[in-house]
Scaffold this motif. Structure first.
Motif, short mmCIF file in Angstrom:
data_model
loop_
_atom_site.label_atom_id
_atom_site.label_comp_id
_atom_site.label_asym_id
_atom_site.label_seq_id
_atom_site.Cartn_x
_atom_site.Cartn_y
_atom_site.Cartn_z
N ALA A 126 0.82 -1.21 0.00
CA ALA A 126 0.00 0.00 0.00
C ALA A 126 0.86 1.26 0.00
CB ALA A 126 -0.93 0.00 1.21
N SER A 127 2.02 1.22 0.62
CA SER A 127 2.91 2.38 0.65
C SER A 127 4.27 1.98 0.09
CB SER A 127 3.07 2.91 2.08
OG SER A 127 3.58 1.88 2.92
N THR A 128 5.04 2.97 -0.34
CA THR A 128 6.35 2.69 -0.94
C THR A 128 7.26 2.02 0.09
OG1 THR A 128 6.11 4.61 -2.36
CG2 THR A 128 8.31 3.69 -2.11
N ARG A 129 7.82 0.89 -0.34
CA ARG A 129 8.62 0.11 0.60
C ARG A 129 9.75 -0.59 -0.15
NH1 ARG A 129 8.26 -1.23 5.73
NH2 ARG A 129 9.26 -3.12 6.49
N PHE A 130 10.93 -0.62 0.51
CA PHE A 130 12.09 -1.30 -0.06
C PHE A 130 12.54 -2.39 0.91
CE2 PHE A 130 16.73 -1.77 -0.42
CZ PHE A 130 16.81 -2.16 -1.76
N ASN A 131 12.82 -3.57 0.36
CA ASN A 131 13.27 -4.69 1.17
C ASN A 131 14.55 -5.27 0.57
OD1 ASN A 131 10.98 -5.32 3.23
ND2 ASN A 131 9.92 -5.02 1.28
N LEU A 132 15.45 -5.67 1.45
CA LEU A 132 16.72 -6.24 1.02
C LEU A 132 17.08 -7.38 1.96
CD1 LEU A 132 19.33 -6.05 -0.76
CD2 LEU A 132 20.25 -4.53 1.03
N SER A 133 17.57 -8.48 1.41
CA SER A 133 17.98 -9.60 2.26
C SER A 133 19.22 -10.26 1.67
CB SER A 133 16.86 -10.63 2.40
OG SER A 133 16.55 -11.22 1.16
N LEU A 134 20.06 -10.77 2.55
CA LEU A 134 21.28 -11.49 2.19
C LEU A 134 21.34 -12.76 3.02
CD1 LEU A 134 23.81 -8.50 2.26
CD2 LEU A 134 22.81 -9.53 0.22
N GLY A 135 21.90 -13.81 2.45
CA GLY A 135 21.97 -15.06 3.20
C GLY A 135 23.12 -15.93 2.76
N GLY A 136 23.46 -16.87 3.60
CA GLY A 136 24.51 -17.85 3.30
C GLY A 136 24.09 -19.21 3.81
N GLY A 137 24.68 -20.26 3.24
CA GLY A 137 24.27 -21.60 3.61
C GLY A 137 25.44 -22.56 3.74
N TYR A 138 25.23 -23.62 4.51
CA TYR A 138 26.23 -24.66 4.77
C TYR A 138 25.56 -26.01 4.58
CZ TYR A 138 29.15 -27.88 7.47
OH TYR A 138 29.91 -28.94 7.87
N ASN A 139 26.25 -26.93 3.90
CA ASN A 139 25.75 -28.28 3.73
C ASN A 139 26.75 -29.26 4.32
OD1 ASN A 139 25.68 -30.95 1.92
ND2 ASN A 139 23.62 -30.07 1.99
N SER A 140 26.27 -30.22 5.07
CA SER A 140 27.15 -31.10 5.84
C SER A 140 27.98 -32.05 4.97
CB SER A 140 26.33 -31.92 6.83
OG SER A 140 25.40 -32.76 6.15
N VAL A 141 27.60 -32.29 3.72
CA VAL A 141 28.37 -33.22 2.89
C VAL A 141 29.08 -32.52 1.73
CG1 VAL A 141 26.86 -35.15 3.45
CG2 VAL A 141 26.40 -33.79 1.42
#
Length: 950
Positions: free
Chosen positions: A270-285
């Motif tokens: 409904a209103s002007t909005r900015f979203n930002l996300s960063l992520g990292g991952g680990y796999n056991s094998v």
């Protein structure tokens, strides 16, 4: 200047899209967006601090929008006032900041006051309102704003007011889970399971009985051997919800029996909005451990590497060699022109990374309010399959037993890229018309390396197989939607959708080395198996499918406001064209000395044995290739009525007519084309009764007929087979479509907003169901597709979602939820099938049970949340076996996931996810033989997100 650059950029990006007229119609809405967002149109400055309230007014019984309702603020001087328009939407401007109450009135409905609407200065707050039909004169209702909101509650409300049996998940549920794509998210729905991490099955039925749409329009499939859509190509961040319709109503496509799965992309805020996300991952094998990796090209990080793996230009004129074959000199030039990549390498696995950003709001180009949302997400991950085993099964010496053949062990590693972009625009023309232009592009790739060794019965020896495979997929959808409220009783909506998919598997390489021993049993250096046509193979596959769909629906409301009826009718036309090309070439060298064959493949094919005058290499096309084209035309129309028999009992019924014409032309590598052209006209009736037992309990009874059509690849009479020990798959041009009769009964109890208990039973009868059959041929093992005579399916569904606050007040933040689907099916091939296949067994793909369990915690007054999720599906048949071989089963596998969301403040939040904590193996068995086995390890992810209003 900025507007000009934006227009040029968009025009360049959209140039490849076929529906140019559709695109051009919406470009004008976009051109001035950035400038308008930065320089809003001048407006009158209020003398006091104010904000704005927007939302929808809905009928609490039917869920339909209420047009013409009066919305006004109360308890203030000169209260602002507005009226709901198309789709029940309203916008109230210049509302004093602070807690505000709003009153909603409409003739035929009980007036309602919503209190505690928190309006912030210069901000927009969303507030939907549901109205109750006024059977007798009642006092005005008063509720809090919090009671009217909640996306889970809204989803359950839509489920409660739906015409048929539906289930849905929402943005809120997705955000509180570790799900990274639509396939992971949709498996939380009652009765849903996911095969291979991407293909959706509902109520335990095979994938052919579930269809997928995006914003209501069918999505083409990027898979060459099936029409189903791999949902793992849709990033979760672009999704606002997923709805599964389990019962057929005439306004839905008729080719499903399990469910129609509709993915809805996000709408503008409904209103002007900015979203930002960063992520990292680990796999056991894979992370930090030596992992197999395939050679990478520069475009792979953007899933654009297919063009860097082209078929040799000198090979193209020869095609499948039916008209002419290359000379020895031309063969040498072609072999030298192949990309010299054959061997996997071992590198330390890197952590996964992800990124997402979105900008949305409302702008006023040319004085016209336009809502917009632009979003982009990107993910890069490294996965591994460890402990891999595969084998074939042969009939044992004792009747009814199986013995192992062609046993291979090894491992594989895959670098995966997935990114998606979204641009959705929406505007209102007056109060009665809404136009929307939705654009989605998703692209992904898997770059896989596999190394395995074992014994081949066919060649009576030990071998090592090295495979490199790069697969690139894309899905595009451009959709123009119109919604028109024509007075209080008439509504017209329409949609034009252009969609396209591609799938490229360029230059798949497979090379086989013999593992020999000397006379004393000591191992010799591995030597290229150059005398066999399977010793070195390069395969090039490409699929391109495009579709255009036009649909229109008209609805008229009859009767009174206390006893409304609806008459609905509509039509749809869809064209689909697919071109699937598959060519494979074998390289042999029977005269190459043993010492030279013991070199590595990159040395053998570096040009030293393909100089002018050399005659070592021979190049031939393989019959395991083959291509096909498909043309699919569908014309459909429907009429249905939603009739109030009493104030509590509604009848929903009608019929849909679908006329389908499909032409599949199969082009084997060697031989003449084979054409299959099935054409059907089917009438699909549906009838349902929805009885409102109490204000919060509903009983539904539904009966319908639906169908399932053969998939294109199943009709294409060409064979595809993996190298050395792989199964051959052969189409069947004589397949018939399946007709399915469905009966559903479900009781639903909505205790509180966001809470539900439901119990349902269903029964299905299949006429000529299509079964994937493992034929017991001598020599090469063969999978094909056959029509059985009939089948039936019986099932029970249980679903519960409830806050634990009813046990004790301190537990009010906890919500337990779960769903269990129990199923039993039997298939009958009959005496005229020509094959000896076990009768009275479960249908292919049918699980006897599917269980989803979860527990979530939401801190009161905070965005802090934690969720635990568990999913398991029962043992099911992957391919039916022809006597004396038994069926191939996919064994049961449990999955446990955890997710935590922690708000930090100022719009910043942290998240932590854990997936596949049980790390149970993927396992396929045939009798006592393990056909396939592997594990993928446990995955852990952390991320940070930030969102702010602008």
């Amino acid at each position: 200047m900025a507007v000009t650059r934006t227009a040029a950029t968009m025009t360049r990006l959209l140039r490849p899209i076929p529906a140019r007229g559709l695109v051009a119609a919406a470009i004008a809405l976009v051109l001035a967006l950035p400038a308008a967002a930065q320089e809003p149109a001048p407006r009158q400055t209020p003398t006091t601090r104010t904000g704005r309230i927007v939302g929808r007014v809905l009928d609490g019984e039917t869920g339909n929008p209420v047009v013409g309702a009066i919305i006004e603020a109360v308890g203030i001087t000169a209260p602002p006032r507005t009226t709901s328009g198309i789709n029940g939407r309203y916008s109230m401007d210049v509302v004093p900041a602070g807690p505000v109450s709003i009153r909603v009135r409409m003739i035929g409905y009980t007036p309602k006051v919503v209190t505690g609407v928190a309006v912030e200065e210069g901000r927009v707050v969303e507030q939907d309102v549901t109205l109750t039909a006024q059977v007798v004169e009642l006092e005005e209702l008063t509720v809090t704003a919090a009671a009217e909101r909640g996306t889970v509650a809204r989803a359950l409300d839509e489920q409660r007011t739906a015409l048929g049996v539906t289930n849905a998940i929402t943005t809120e549920q997705i955000a509180r889970s570790p799900d990274g794509d639509a396939a992971q998210a949709v498996q939380r729905v009652s009765g849903v399971s996911v095969q291979d991490g991407r293909y959706v099955m509902v109520r335990g039925l095979g994938e052919r009985y579930t269809q997928t749409s995006l914003n209501g329009a069918r999505i083409p499939s990027p898979e060459p051997d099936r029409k189903v859509v791999p949902l793992d190509i849709f990033p979760a961040g672009l999704i606002s919800g997923v709805t599964t319709s389990k019962t057929f109503t005439p306004d839905l496509p008729g080719d499903f029996s399990g469910a129609q799965v509709d993915i809805q992309t996000r709408e503008f805020p409904a209103s002007t909005r900015f979203n930002l996300s960063l992520g990292g991952g680990y796999n056991s094998v894979s992370t930090g451990d030596p992992t197999l990796v395939a050679p990478r090209e520069s475009g792979d990080l953007l899933a654009l590497g297919a063009s860097e793996r082209p078929i040799p230009s000198a090979l193209v004129p020869f095609g499948n060699f039916q008209t002419s074959a290359p000379t020895q000199e031309e063969t040498n030039a072609i072999v030298n022109d192949f990309r010299n990549a054959w061997q996997p390498a071992r590198n330390t696995g890197a952590p996964g990374t992800s990124f997402a950003a979105s900008l949305g709001g409302t702008a006023t180009p040319f004085g016209q309010g336009v809502g917009y949302l632009a979003s982009l997400s990107y993910g890069l991950g490294w996965d591994a399959k460890v402990g891999q085993r595969r084998a074939q099964a042969i009939a044992g010496s004792t009747p009814g037993t199986t013995e192992e053949s062609d046993h291979f062990t090894g491992s594989s590693g895959t670098a995966s890229v997935l990114w998606g972009g979204l641009l959705n625009l929406s505007t209102f023309l007056g109060t009665g018309t809404r136009l929307a232009f939705n654009n989605t592009l998703n692209r992904g790739s898997d770059n896989e390396a596999r190394l395995e060794s074992g014994f081949s019965e066919e060649f009576a020896g030990d071998f090592q197989i090295q495979r490199l495979a790069y697969i690139e997929r894309s899905i595009r959808s451009n959709q123009l939607i119109g919604e028109h409220q024509l007075g209080d009783r008439h509504r017209l909506d329409w949609a034009l959708t252009s969609a396209g998919v591609t799938r490229d598997e360029p230059d798949r390489s497979e090379i086989v080395y013999a593992l020999n021993v000397d006379g004393e049993g000591n191992p010799l250096p591995p030597a290229w198996f150059s005398a066999s046509s399977q010793g070195a193979v390069r395969t090039f596959s490409a699929l391109d499918e495009s579709s255009f769909e036009g649909a229109a629906n008209y609805r008229i409301v009859l009767g009174s406001s206390t006893s409304p009826h609806q008459l609905r009718m509509g039509a749809l036309y869809r064209t689909t064209d697919r071109d699937a090309d598959n060519t494979a070439y074998s390289i042999t060298a029977t005269t190459l000395p043993v010492a030279d064959r013991q070199l590595g493949p990159e040395q053998i094919f570096d040009g030293r044995y393909a100089q002018p005058g050399d005659a070592f290499f021979r190049l031939v096309p393989l019959g395991q290739g083959g291509s096909y084209t498909a043309e699919d035309r569908l014309l459909a129309g429907y009429a249905m009525v939603d009739y109030a028999l009493t104030d509590r009992l509604r009848f929903v019924g009608g019929a849909r007519i679908e006329q389908s014409d499909v032409t599949v032309t199969a082009e084997p590598t060697i031989g003449d084309p084979v054409v299959a052209d099935p054409s059907y006209t089917d009438v699909l009736p549906s009838a349902a009764l929805n009885y409102q037992l109490t204000d919060n309990q509903v009983l539904r009874v539904a009966a319908s007929q639906t169908l399932a059509r053969p998939e294109y690849r199943e009709l294409a009479n060409v064979t595809y087979r993996d190298v050395l020990g792989g199964d051959a798959i052969l189409g069947n041009a004589s397949l018939q479509r399946t007709l399915i009769q469905n009966i559903d009964v479900r009781w639903e109890w909505y205790l509180q907003p966001g809470e539900v208990i439901s119990v349902g039973v269903f029964a299905k009868h299949f006429d000529q169901p299509i079964e994937r059959v493992y034929l017991a041929t001598s020599g090469t093992r063969l999978i094909s597709f056959l029509n059985a005579e009939s089948a039936r399916n019986l099932g029970l569904e249980l679903e519960v979602r409830r806050s634990l606050g009813w046990l004790a007040a301190p537990l009010a933040g906890f919500t337990a939820f779960g769903n269990v689907t129990l199923m039993d099916s039997k298939v009958n091939f009959g005496e005229g099938s020509g094959v000896e296949i076990e009768d009275d067994r479960a249908m292919v793909g049918q699980s006897p049970y599917v269980v989803n369990l979860g527990l979530s915690y939401s801190a009161p007054g905070s965005d802090l949340s934690a969720t635990a999720l568990f999913n398991v599906q029962g043992r099911r048949i992957a391919s039916a076996g022809e006597s004396p071989l038994p069926s191939v089963y996919e064994e049961a596998r449990g999955v446990l996931d955890l997710s935590l969301r922690v708000p930090i403040g100022n719009g910043v939040a942290l998240k932590a996810d854990a997936r596949n904590l049980l790390d149970e193996p993927y396992e396929y068995t045939q009798g006592s033989v393990v056909r396939d086995y592997w594990r993928v390890g446990r995955s852990f992810g952390v991320g940070i997100s930030w969102g702010a209003g602008l």
